[in-house]
Design an enzyme around this catalytic site. Structure first.
Site, PDB file in Angstrom:
ATOM      1  N   ARG A   1      -1.367  61.095   9.188  1.00  0.00           N
ATOM      2  CA  ARG A   1      -1.676  60.292   7.962  1.00  0.00           C
ATOM      3  C   ARG A   1      -2.724  60.715   7.212  1.00  0.00           C
ATOM      4  O   ARG A   1      -3.551  59.854   6.501  1.00  0.00           O
ATOM      5  CB  ARG A   1      -1.516  58.934   8.201  1.00  0.00           C
TER       6      ARG A   1
ATOM      7  N   CYS B   1       4.150  50.572   5.905  1.00  0.00           N
ATOM      8  CA  CYS B   1       3.390  50.261   7.115  1.00  0.00           C
ATOM      9  C   CYS B   1       1.863  49.749   6.571  1.00  0.00           C
ATOM     10  O   CYS B   1       1.240  50.410   5.794  1.00  0.00           O
ATOM     11  CB  CYS B   1       3.159  51.062   8.117  1.00  0.00           C
TER      12      CYS B   1
ATOM     13  N   GLU C   1      -3.509  51.620   6.444  1.00  0.00           N
ATOM     14  CA  GLU C   1      -2.628  52.760   6.052  1.00  0.00           C
ATOM     15  C   GLU C   1      -2.617  52.593   4.327  1.00  0.00           C
ATOM     16  O   GLU C   1      -2.498  53.390   3.834  1.00  0.00           O
ATOM     17  CB  GLU C   1      -1.278  52.801   6.579  1.00  0.00           C
TER      18      GLU C   1
END
Length: 293
Positions: A172, A219, A285
């Site tokens: 990520r 998320c 996130e």
């Protein structure tokens, strides 16, 4: 909608509510620049700015943001999947340029029809290419950097081309600084068949069946140390917790959903509850506008 003074390079500039550009449906107004070439992009970057792609993974304050908000349009939202004969071979296809404003879901569908593999693990992610690259969006079955050959990165004072090897990318994360814009990329893909790519897409998509169908940024937290953040939130008994019109999804505890009319304050309150109740530190996130702290 409020029209503002036209730019000297012809960019369309309007003051608009940002909620309409996000998957959560939350966010106040800002001056939005719709840019379609490098001259317009350079002008847009002459004052403090932010880049807004598909609007997933993003929670924008109810009062909006003071910076200009840049949207990539025109050629920056076009796709050239023609194989580069100098870089492609029997197994590998290196494409022409794919704009940072290209919607990722439509790109994945085009690659499937052509039998080109490497990005089907990102199926279902409602991002634009530039944003997906910037955060290395993905699932457990693959991530955006699996299919990259070259990236064109633009800053207020430069335009340069880099490869994934030039960046410190990982889970990520791309290693690209916040004020850098991914204007376009070239893809590095593996030759396959439409049927094989479709099968892998369906397998990856099956993992998303339990995810909520309401408005959501995706998320909320990264998985800490390989442990599922959703499981930790679920074990804390927080599924279904509601603040205002925002709720921790009953289907998957790592998703916050907009029940209709939620605002940024509702979402931030839920994020605070999760952090307080879960026994380990969790890293967001989501990207927050403006940032925490």
């Amino acid at each position: 909608m409020t029209l503002t003074q036209p730019s000297r390079t012809g960019a369309r500039v309007e003051r608009l509510p940002l909620a309409r550009f996000t998957t959560l449906g939350v966010g106040g107004e800002a001056e939005v620049w719709f840019v379609s070439d490098h001259d317009q992009l350079a002008e847009a970057m002459e004052a403090p700015y932010r880049i807004l792609g598909g609007g997933s993974n993003l929670v924008i304050a109810d009062e909006g943001v003071p910076e200009r908000v840049i949207r990539l349009t025109g050629p920056f939202a076009e796709t050239d999947l023609t194989p580069d004969p100098g870089l492609s071979d029997g197994e590998t296809v290196v494409t022409g340029w794919v704009g940072g404003g290209v919607p990722l879901p439509g790109l994945i569908r085009r690659l499937q029809k052509l039998g080109l593999s490497n990005l089907e693990g990102t199926v279902g992610i409602p991002a634009q290419v530039g944003g997906a690259v910037w955060m290395n969006a993905g699932t457990r079955y693959g991530e955006t950097f699996d299919g990259l050959h070259t990236l064109e990165i633009v800053t207020p004072g430069s335009r340069r081309q880099v490869t994934p090897d030039d960046l410190d990318w990982g889970y990520r994360a791309s290693g690209i600084p916040r004020n850098h814009i991914v204007a376009r990329v070239r893809l590095k893909l593996r030759r396959s068949t439409p049927e094989e790519v479709q099968a892998r897409m369906e397998f990856a998509d099956s993992a998303r069946k339990g995810q909520p169908k309401m408005k959501t940024p995706g998320c909320a937290f990264k998985n800490p140390g390989g442990v599922s953040a959703g499981r930790l939130i679920d074990e804390a008994g927080l599924k279904g917790t509601r603040v205002g019109n925002a709720m921790i999804a009953p289907e998957h505890a790592n998703f916050i959903v907009n029940l209709g009319g939620a605002n940024s304050a509702d979402v931030h309150a839920l994020l605070g509850i999760i952090r307080e109740r879960v026994g380990v530190p969790l890293e967001l996130e989501y990207e927050l506008w403006p940032e925490e702290g």
